[in-house]
Design a protein around this motif. Structure first.
Motif, PDB file in Angstrom:
ATOM      1  N   ALA A 228       0.877  -1.266  -0.015  1.00  0.00           N
ATOM      2  CA  ALA A 228       0.113   0.123   0.116  1.00  0.00           C
ATOM      3  C   ALA A 228       0.853   1.313  -0.038  1.00  0.00           C
ATOM      4  O   ALA A 228       0.665   2.459  -0.677  1.00  0.00           O
ATOM      5  CB  ALA A 228      -0.955   0.053   1.321  1.00  0.00           C
ATOM      6  N   LEU A 229       1.857   1.149   0.658  1.00  0.00           N
ATOM      7  CA  LEU A 229       2.839   2.523   0.611  1.00  0.00           C
ATOM      8  C   LEU A 229       3.290   2.649  -0.619  1.00  0.00           C
ATOM      9  O   LEU A 229       3.596   3.837  -0.995  1.00  0.00           O
ATOM     10  CB  LEU A 229       4.004   2.087   1.775  1.00  0.00           C
ATOM     11  CG  LEU A 229       3.626   2.057   3.310  1.00  0.00           C
ATOM     12  CD1 LEU A 229       4.618   1.467   4.075  1.00  0.00           C
ATOM     13  CD2 LEU A 229       3.149   3.606   3.583  1.00  0.00           C
ATOM     14  N   LEU A 230       3.938   1.631  -1.155  1.00  0.00           N
ATOM     15  CA  LEU A 230       4.539   1.858  -2.468  1.00  0.00           C
ATOM     16  C   LEU A 230       3.626   2.414  -3.535  1.00  0.00           C
ATOM     17  O   LEU A 230       4.073   3.254  -4.471  1.00  0.00           O
ATOM     18  CB  LEU A 230       5.025   0.448  -3.172  1.00  0.00           C
ATOM     19  CG  LEU A 230       6.237  -0.152  -2.293  1.00  0.00           C
ATOM     20  CD1 LEU A 230       6.437  -1.576  -2.570  1.00  0.00           C
ATOM     21  CD2 LEU A 230       7.486   0.732  -2.779  1.00  0.00           C
ATOM     22  N   LEU A 231       2.210   1.837  -3.589  1.00  0.00           N
ATOM     23  CA  LEU A 231       1.382   2.396  -4.480  1.00  0.00           C
ATOM     24  C   LEU A 231       0.940   4.028  -4.028  1.00  0.00           C
ATOM     25  O   LEU A 231       0.773   4.573  -4.937  1.00  0.00           O
ATOM     26  CB  LEU A 231      -0.149   1.279  -4.231  1.00  0.00           C
ATOM     27  CG  LEU A 231      -1.139   2.000  -5.242  1.00  0.00           C
ATOM     28  CD1 LEU A 231      -0.391   1.961  -6.655  1.00  0.00           C
ATOM     29  CD2 LEU A 231      -2.505   1.009  -5.427  1.00  0.00           C
ATOM     30  N   LYS A 232       0.721   4.190  -2.801  1.00  0.00           N
ATOM     31  CA  LYS A 232       0.664   5.472  -2.491  1.00  0.00           C
ATOM     32  C   LYS A 232       1.799   6.434  -2.939  1.00  0.00           C
ATOM     33  O   LYS A 232       1.506   7.523  -3.440  1.00  0.00           O
ATOM     34  CB  LYS A 232       0.371   5.778  -0.851  1.00  0.00           C
ATOM     35  CG  LYS A 232       0.433   7.245  -0.230  1.00  0.00           C
ATOM     36  CD  LYS A 232      -0.548   7.941  -0.686  1.00  0.00           C
ATOM     37  CE  LYS A 232      -0.656   9.334   0.159  1.00  0.00           C
ATOM     38  NZ  LYS A 232      -1.894   9.973  -0.229  1.00  0.00           N
ATOM     39  N   ALA A 233       2.972   5.799  -2.924  1.00  0.00           N
ATOM     40  CA  ALA A 233       4.180   6.803  -3.540  1.00  0.00           C
ATOM     41  C   ALA A 233       3.981   6.806  -5.033  1.00  0.00           C
ATOM     42  O   ALA A 233       4.299   7.876  -5.422  1.00  0.00           O
ATOM     43  CB  ALA A 233       5.274   6.060  -3.119  1.00  0.00           C
ATOM     44  N   ARG A 234       3.401   6.076  -5.771  1.00  0.00           N
ATOM     45  CA  ARG A 234       3.308   5.683  -7.044  1.00  0.00           C
ATOM     46  C   ARG A 234       2.265   7.123  -7.490  1.00  0.00           C
ATOM     47  O   ARG A 234       2.364   7.879  -8.392  1.00  0.00           O
ATOM     48  CB  ARG A 234       2.805   4.511  -7.652  1.00  0.00           C
ATOM     49  CG  ARG A 234       3.724   3.696  -7.945  1.00  0.00           C
ATOM     50  CD  ARG A 234       3.228   2.290  -8.726  1.00  0.00           C
ATOM     51  NE  ARG A 234       2.698   2.965  -9.859  1.00  0.00           N
ATOM     52  CZ  ARG A 234       1.737   2.257 -10.828  1.00  0.00           C
ATOM     53  NH1 ARG A 234       1.099   0.820 -10.202  1.00  0.00           N
ATOM     54  NH2 ARG A 234       1.191   2.652 -11.864  1.00  0.00           N
ATOM     55  N   VAL A 235       1.150   6.993  -6.700  1.00  0.00           N
ATOM     56  CA  VAL A 235       0.170   8.228  -6.782  1.00  0.00           C
ATOM     57  C   VAL A 235       0.736   9.327  -6.688  1.00  0.00           C
ATOM     58  O   VAL A 235       0.536  10.464  -7.426  1.00  0.00           O
ATOM     59  CB  VAL A 235      -1.146   7.831  -6.011  1.00  0.00           C
ATOM     60  CG1 VAL A 235      -2.023   8.907  -6.057  1.00  0.00           C
ATOM     61  CG2 VAL A 235      -1.680   6.456  -6.369  1.00  0.00           C
ATOM     62  N   MET A 236       1.544   9.626  -5.491  1.00  0.00           N
ATOM     63  CA  MET A 236       1.801  10.913  -5.233  1.00  0.00           C
ATOM     64  C   MET A 236       3.122  11.342  -6.372  1.00  0.00           C
ATOM     65  O   MET A 236       3.003  12.854  -6.665  1.00  0.00           O
ATOM     66  CB  MET A 236       2.783  11.006  -3.870  1.00  0.00           C
ATOM     67  CG  MET A 236       1.734  10.555  -2.605  1.00  0.00           C
ATOM     68  SD  MET A 236       2.673  10.617  -1.306  1.00  0.00           S
ATOM     69  CE  MET A 236       3.257  12.130  -0.781  1.00  0.00           C
ATOM     70  N   SER A 237       3.794  10.370  -6.944  1.00  0.00           N
ATOM     71  CA  SER A 237       4.617  10.803  -7.887  1.00  0.00           C
ATOM     72  C   SER A 237       4.012  11.238  -9.135  1.00  0.00           C
ATOM     73  O   SER A 237       4.037  12.065  -9.716  1.00  0.00           O
ATOM     74  CB  SER A 237       5.459   9.771  -8.205  1.00  0.00           C
ATOM     75  OG  SER A 237       6.349   9.930  -9.390  1.00  0.00           O
ATOM     76  N   ALA A 238       2.813  10.571  -9.476  1.00  0.00           N
ATOM     77  CA  ALA A 238       1.832  10.984 -10.525  1.00  0.00           C
ATOM     78  C   ALA A 238       1.342  12.327 -10.496  1.00  0.00           C
ATOM     79  O   ALA A 238       1.047  12.898 -11.567  1.00  0.00           O
ATOM     80  CB  ALA A 238       0.914   9.734 -10.882  1.00  0.00           C
TER      81      ALA A 238
END
Length: 292
Positions: A228-238
């Motif tokens: 979940a943390l990794l996906l959250k980071a992907r969203v923030m980056s996008a």
């Protein structure tokens, strides 16, 4: 041991193990520790063809073991156990629902191994079987829908994936409530679809909900929290927010602890976190202006 006595002992052992292992691997807090103790016994007791009296129980034990191994990233061991469960159930009569459970587990294993083309046929067959023998609001159908949605995303068919993921979330929210761990899987599936559709604004509140659920229900170093943390980071980056690098690094550390440093997902996670850190450093240097 005489054959008859050995068969009777195997039946008793199989049924005892089935009572002892956690069936709700995602929802029972100590499921992982209990499975780690009991898994060798399950593998040993199911390695031969089962007595007819416990064929159904053996298939279930094999599938549950595969689901546990899937949850800790041990896909290579999970795959043959799931395939054996499927073969046993397909040899028996009136096992459509169980065959569907085996098939969707098999599809999840293939997807996690990066074999989306191999994952799609069993996922579609599982959904078809469950739709034919279970109520339309069954949580099993929600699992099939969410799994198929993620497979379709991996295959690039994002438009087809979106309504499947939305329907899965609707079913599970009605069945479990808003804050159940199973709902977090649907939220992540739907967030992934939106992210792949280049719509991070729609993905952001979904992953935020999933992260809150998992932080409340799982240990700080649980593998599901790392994902979940990794996906959250992907969203923030996008969304152009470079501060997700810290979340990505934390997620990578969790994967390293739970999966091992040599696991492919761990390598990807650290590479992703490093890329975000480098990007954040470039942004900070740019903001300092010339001569700084």
């Amino acid at each position: 041991m005489p054959d008859v006595a050995r068969a009777e002992a195997r039946v008793r052992l199989c049924r005892a193990l089935l009572r002892a292992v956690p069936h709700d691997i995602h929802g029972v807090p100590d499921a992982r520790s209990r499975w780690q103790v009991l898994l060798p016994h399950v593998v040993m007791s199911t390695r031969d063809e089962p007595p007819a009296e416990c064929a159904e129980e053996t298939a279930l034990l094999l599938r549950l073991a595969a689901v546990f191994l899937l949850s800790i990233g041990d896909y290579g061991v999970a795959l043959p156990l799931c395939e054996r469960a499927l073969a046993i159930n397909e040899s028996l009569e009136d096992r459509e629902a169980e065959i569907g459970f085996d098939l969707i587990t098999l599809a999840q294993i293939h997807r996690e191994r990066g074999s989306a083309p191999l994952a799609r046929p069993p996922a579609e067959r599982a959904l078809s079987l469950h739709q034919s023998c279970l109520p339309s609001d069954s949580t099993a159908i929600a699992t099939d829908l969410a799994t198929l949605a993620r497979i379709l995303c991996a295959l690039g068919d994002h438009e087809a994936a979106l309504p499947l993921a939305e329907n899965a979330l609707r079913i599970d929210e009605a069945a479990y409530g808003q804050d159940d761990p199973y709902v977090s899987f649907d939220l992540i599936a739907l967030a992934t679809v939106h992210l792949d559709l280049d719509d991070p604004s729609a993905a952001a509140p979904l992953i935020d909900r999933a992260l809150r659920i998992r932080e409340a229900r799982y240990a700080p170093d649980h593998l599901y929290l790392g994902y979940a943390l990794l996906l959250k980071a992907r969203v923030m980056s996008a969304l152009g927010d470079p501060t997700g690098a810290g979340l990505a690094h934390r997620g990578a550390l969790i994967l390293s602890k739970q999966l091992g440093q040599a696991h492919a997902k761990t390598g990807y996670a650290f590479a992703f976190a490093a890329g975000l850190l480098e990007r954040r450093g470039q942004d900070e240097r740019s903001s300092d202006g010339p001569g700084r």
